[in-house]
Design a protein around this motif. Structure first.
Motif, PDB file in Angstrom:
ATOM      1  N   SER A 255      -3.481   6.337   0.792  1.00 29.63           N
ATOM      2  CA  SER A 255      -4.724   6.754   0.131  1.00 29.63           C
ATOM      3  C   SER A 255      -4.481   7.018  -1.353  1.00 29.63           C
ATOM      4  O   SER A 255      -5.369   6.813  -2.172  1.00 29.63           O
ATOM      5  CB  SER A 255      -5.355   7.953   0.824  1.00 29.63           C
ATOM      6  OG  SER A 255      -4.551   9.073   0.694  1.00 29.63           O
ATOM      7  N   GLU A 256      -3.254   7.418  -1.709  1.00 27.30           N
ATOM      8  CA  GLU A 256      -2.943   7.591  -3.127  1.00 27.30           C
ATOM      9  C   GLU A 256      -2.969   6.240  -3.845  1.00 27.30           C
ATOM     10  O   GLU A 256      -3.544   6.094  -4.933  1.00 27.30           O
ATOM     11  CB  GLU A 256      -1.555   8.245  -3.267  1.00 27.30           C
ATOM     12  CG  GLU A 256      -1.296   8.716  -4.664  1.00 27.30           C
ATOM     13  CD  GLU A 256      -0.050   9.595  -4.766  1.00 27.30           C
ATOM     14  OE1 GLU A 256       0.340  10.192  -3.740  1.00 27.30           O
ATOM     15  OE2 GLU A 256       0.527   9.656  -5.861  1.00 27.30           O
ATOM     16  N   VAL A 257      -2.347   5.247  -3.224  1.00 26.57           N
ATOM     17  CA  VAL A 257      -2.328   3.905  -3.811  1.00 26.57           C
ATOM     18  C   VAL A 257      -3.753   3.339  -3.887  1.00 26.57           C
ATOM     19  O   VAL A 257      -4.167   2.789  -4.915  1.00 26.57           O
ATOM     20  CB  VAL A 257      -1.384   2.973  -3.017  1.00 26.57           C
ATOM     21  CG1 VAL A 257      -1.510   1.533  -3.474  1.00 26.57           C
ATOM     22  CG2 VAL A 257       0.062   3.447  -3.145  1.00 26.57           C
TER      23      VAL A 257
ATOM     24  N   SER B 136      -4.044  -1.045  10.064  1.00 28.06           N
ATOM     25  CA  SER B 136      -2.679  -0.693  10.456  1.00 28.06           C
ATOM     26  C   SER B 136      -1.822  -0.350   9.241  1.00 28.06           C
ATOM     27  O   SER B 136      -0.942   0.501   9.303  1.00 28.06           O
ATOM     28  CB  SER B 136      -2.049  -1.820  11.276  1.00 28.06           C
ATOM     29  OG  SER B 136      -2.248  -3.036  10.623  1.00 28.06           O
ATOM     30  N   ALA B 137      -2.127  -1.001   8.100  1.00 29.89           N
ATOM     31  CA  ALA B 137      -1.385  -0.713   6.874  1.00 29.89           C
ATOM     32  C   ALA B 137      -1.637   0.720   6.425  1.00 29.89           C
ATOM     33  O   ALA B 137      -0.750   1.410   5.926  1.00 29.89           O
ATOM     34  CB  ALA B 137      -1.787  -1.688   5.780  1.00 29.89           C
TER      35      ALA B 137
ATOM     36  N   LEU C  90       0.815  -1.217   0.000  1.00 29.78           N
ATOM     37  CA  LEU C  90       0.000   0.000   0.000  1.00 29.78           C
ATOM     38  C   LEU C  90       0.846   1.264   0.000  1.00 29.78           C
ATOM     39  O   LEU C  90       0.337   2.361  -0.202  1.00 29.78           O
ATOM     40  CB  LEU C  90      -0.914   0.033   1.222  1.00 29.78           C
ATOM     41  CG  LEU C  90      -2.068  -0.941   1.221  1.00 29.78           C
ATOM     42  CD1 LEU C  90      -3.028  -0.585   2.334  1.00 29.78           C
ATOM     43  CD2 LEU C  90      -2.791  -0.922  -0.112  1.00 29.78           C
ATOM     44  N   HIS C  91       2.141   1.089   0.258  1.00 31.61           N
ATOM     45  CA  HIS C  91       3.026   2.248   0.239  1.00 31.61           C
ATOM     46  C   HIS C  91       3.902   2.252  -0.998  1.00 31.61           C
ATOM     47  O   HIS C  91       4.799   3.074  -1.130  1.00 31.61           O
ATOM     48  CB  HIS C  91       3.850   2.283   1.537  1.00 31.61           C
ATOM     49  CG  HIS C  91       2.973   2.370   2.756  1.00 31.61           C
ATOM     50  ND1 HIS C  91       3.196   1.658   3.894  1.00 31.61           N
ATOM     51  CD2 HIS C  91       1.839   3.091   2.965  1.00 31.61           C
ATOM     52  CE1 HIS C  91       2.231   1.925   4.777  1.00 31.61           C
ATOM     53  NE2 HIS C  91       1.401   2.790   4.236  1.00 31.61           N
ATOM     54  N   ASP C  92       3.626   1.335  -1.920  1.00 31.21           N
ATOM     55  CA  ASP C  92       4.408   1.210  -3.140  1.00 31.21           C
ATOM     56  C   ASP C  92       3.567   1.756  -4.299  1.00 31.21           C
ATOM     57  O   ASP C  92       2.555   1.167  -4.678  1.00 31.21           O
ATOM     58  CB  ASP C  92       4.733  -0.274  -3.350  1.00 31.21           C
ATOM     59  CG  ASP C  92       5.481  -0.528  -4.645  1.00 31.21           C
ATOM     60  OD1 ASP C  92       5.729   0.443  -5.395  1.00 31.21           O
ATOM     61  OD2 ASP C  92       5.809  -1.699  -4.895  1.00 31.21           O
TER      62      ASP C  92
ATOM     63  N   ASP D 284       1.189   5.091   6.929  1.00 32.29           N
ATOM     64  CA  ASP D 284       1.455   6.256   6.079  1.00 32.29           C
ATOM     65  C   ASP D 284       0.164   6.566   5.316  1.00 32.29           C
ATOM     66  O   ASP D 284       0.016   6.216   4.153  1.00 32.29           O
ATOM     67  CB  ASP D 284       2.620   5.955   5.109  1.00 32.29           C
ATOM     68  CG  ASP D 284       2.999   7.183   4.276  1.00 32.29           C
ATOM     69  OD1 ASP D 284       2.255   8.198   4.289  1.00 32.29           O
ATOM     70  OD2 ASP D 284       4.040   7.120   3.596  1.00 32.29           O
ATOM     71  N   PRO D 285      -0.770   7.229   5.986  1.00 32.64           N
ATOM     72  CA  PRO D 285      -2.112   7.425   5.418  1.00 32.64           C
ATOM     73  C   PRO D 285      -2.110   8.157   4.077  1.00 32.64           C
ATOM     74  O   PRO D 285      -2.898   7.829   3.197  1.00 32.64           O
ATOM     75  CB  PRO D 285      -2.818   8.274   6.476  1.00 32.64           C
ATOM     76  CG  PRO D 285      -2.004   8.201   7.690  1.00 32.64           C
ATOM     77  CD  PRO D 285      -0.618   7.845   7.305  1.00 32.64           C
ATOM     78  N   HIS D 286      -1.219   9.113   3.927  1.00 26.28           N
ATOM     79  CA  HIS D 286      -1.214   9.911   2.707  1.00 26.28           C
ATOM     80  C   HIS D 286      -0.864   9.048   1.497  1.00 26.28           C
ATOM     81  O   HIS D 286      -1.568   9.016   0.491  1.00 26.28           O
ATOM     82  CB  HIS D 286      -0.244  11.078   2.860  1.00 26.28           C
ATOM     83  CG  HIS D 286      -0.304  12.023   1.705  1.00 26.28           C
ATOM     84  ND1 HIS D 286      -1.353  12.899   1.516  1.00 26.28           N
ATOM     85  CD2 HIS D 286       0.545  12.196   0.664  1.00 26.28           C
ATOM     86  CE1 HIS D 286      -1.146  13.580   0.409  1.00 26.28           C
ATOM     87  NE2 HIS D 286      -0.001  13.174  -0.135  1.00 26.28           N
TER      88      HIS D 286
END
Ligand code: C2E
Ligand code: CA
Ligand code: CA
Ligand code: CA
Length: 278
Positions: free
Chosen positions: A162-164, A152-153, A122-124, A157-159
């Protein structure tokens, strides 16, 4: 994507579990397992709470370890997350699950699949493209795929998450919040996250009839989800009484041992065939 520390000193904490030696072996063998197809996918059906008809399956990963036998995800997913191997593992699961979905499609069964996705994916920012590529490769439309994510994922890094998630949603895959109610700050994030489905954690549903607070939480979560127009899946439904209670509360979908345990693909097919014929 940057690959993090391989085998890890950072991973190994003596005393953290009773299987430390075995755990180290597990981590060092995991890369090999991914490359050599030792991971096995099991499928657990989900059904419409009212009609009982099967509406999809959750894909759950196991590892057929050459020496240690069949390992459950709790034995290797946390290690995969800590060593960066979760990304190739998720890729493997997506690829094999969509291939299976295509095989079933050709056999006349359209079974939507739900795949668990950890924080790193989710952060990639390239993850949505990886998903699109896998769908195209196996000729499956995006709506057959649901990605299950945990709170928790998102919170890590919510920002970025949410983009992903927005890109995944644009792609047309379904998004589900897994283990809802067990994380932090969940309600605030629900407002902004582009998700379609909420899964109520089995720690609430399994005991909802015998434990008053579990029952109250289940009812509240159902109300919350429906007010936000989310579809609700109750997991860990082990008996018919709980199924009926969830139906009475207006839950949408059930999953759990009451319907079936997670099954290897061939047994899932047999189960599905028997069920459709009766
Ligand atoms: P989860 O996503 O919450 O999956 C549901 C777990 O509940 C599964 O455990 C399932 O076998 C179990 N379960 C289903 N119905 C019942 C029931 O009626 N009663 C009880 N007591 N348990 C039930 P499993 O297969 O051991 O998976 C554990 C966790 O490992 C999953 O929890 C998920 O977080 C993770 N996991 C599994 N496969 C993958 C994967 O491919 N990728 C990632 N990132 N995580 C995975
Ligand atoms: Ca899940
Ligand atoms: Ca869950
Ligand atoms: Ca869980």
């Amino acid at each position: 994507a940057a690959k993090r520390a391989r085998l890890g000193t950072s991973v190994y904490e003596p005393g953290r579990d009773d299987h430390s030696a075995a755990q180290l072996t597990v981590i060092s063998d995991l890369r090999h397992a991914i490359d050599h197809g030792e991971l096995v996918l099991h499928y657990q059906p989900k059904a419409d709470v009212r009609t009982g008809s099967v509406c999809g399956a959750e894909v759950l990963c196991r590892w057929q370890h050459p020496r240690l036998g069949l390992l459950g995800p709790d034995r290797f997913i946390p290690a995969a997350e800590e060593t960066g191997l979760i990304e190739p593992l998720t890729q493997y699961v997506l690829d094999h699950a969509l291939a299976q979905c295509h095989t079933w499609h050709l056999a006349g069964w359209d079974v939507p699949v739900s795949v668990n996705v950890g924080a790193q994916c989710l952060h990639d920012l390239t993850f949505p493209d990886q998903v699109a590529t896998a769908l195209k490769l196996h000729g499956r439309p995006p709506e057959v795929l649901t990605l299950e994510i945990t709170e928790s994922a998102i919170i890590a890094d919510p920002h970025r998450a949410s983009e992903v998630l927005l890109r995944l949603r644009e792609l047309g895959v379904r998004l589900s919040i897994d283990d809802f109610g067990t994380g932090y700050s969940s309600i605030a994030y629900l407002r902004t996250m582009p998700v379609h489905e909420m899964k109520i954690d089995r720690s609430f549903t399994t005991n909802m009839r015998t434990d008053a607070s579990s029952g109250a939480i289940t009812r509240s979560l159902l109300g919350l989800a429906h007010n936000l127009e989310l579809e609700v899946v109750a997991e860990g439904v082990e008996d018919e009484e709980t199924w009926n209670a969830l139906a009475a509360l207006g839950c949408d979908i059930v999953q759990g041992y009451c319907l079936s345990r997670p099954l290897p693909a061939d047994e899932f097919e047999t189960w599905l065939r028997d069920r459709t014929l009766t």
